[in-house]
Enzyme design. Sequence first.
Site: not given
Length: 298
Positions: A151, A175, A247
């Site tokens: 990302r 994340k 991505r």
Amino acid sequence: MVFAEIIPEFLRYIRFEKRMSDHTFLAYQNDLTSFFTFLESQYELTGIGEVKHTHIRSWLAGLKEAQCSERTLQRKISAVKSLYKYLLRTGAVTVNPTRLVLTPKAPARLPVFLEEQQTELIGGGATAFAEGFEGVTEYLILELLYQTGMRRAELVQLKEADVEYSRQQIRVLGKRNKERMVPAGDALLAELKAYTELKRKNFNQAEPFLLCLKTGKRLYAQYVYRVVQKHLKGVTTLTKKSPHVLRHTFATHMLNNGAELNAIKEMLGHSSLAATQVYTHNNIERLKEVYRKAHPKS
């Protein structure tokens, strides 16, 4: 418990315990502030125990009338549902009114991606990179996003120490601070090593981050977005030209070339296979197109 006390406590919870991303954190903050403002102005409610499912439905109905998209409505009700789960757990409430509120279904949205020949055009003369160190940085931004599927936020915080040359892999912090290892090819690793040496020559006190600006300072998200958008304009007519397109391209090309879905899931850092399965739909749509063009009775 009054509204003014609830939001700060819940935000601390999702920030430090749930470790939500900055983007989700700000979205939830705005959504809940908007929700409580509505309850106070429309119904003169001030305590969380006064809120009924009819109030929540009324809030959502007003948002829908204001042309709020299904995806945005989904996120807003998700914020309220997350809040009530937290309040139930802490004992602040005993009833969860969101259980009687249906979440609107958003239309399926397939990921957009580049064709393989389009990715070959990047750096192959179709787009012009800036001169010197800045141009090398631009090139590596595109290569890292496409070759690893990371990302934009993950790329920005990537450090020199995250590249493990001997093991041919890159450590990515995803994340909620979840680490994963992504394989890296010989050519990319050689380019990163040469870039690191060039960076040290150019800047005596370079930051520990892997990629940096021509000033020696670390990258920032908007810069990465501008670089990707600039170079994708030269190779595709897709409306969307964001880092996330690369991505999606990484995952789609991996799947098209025989990679297992579970392996792609691990490399993307998805928490469940359901998030990765969206790429199989792209594959099916491609097969349908081939069938329509090739079969005499299609």
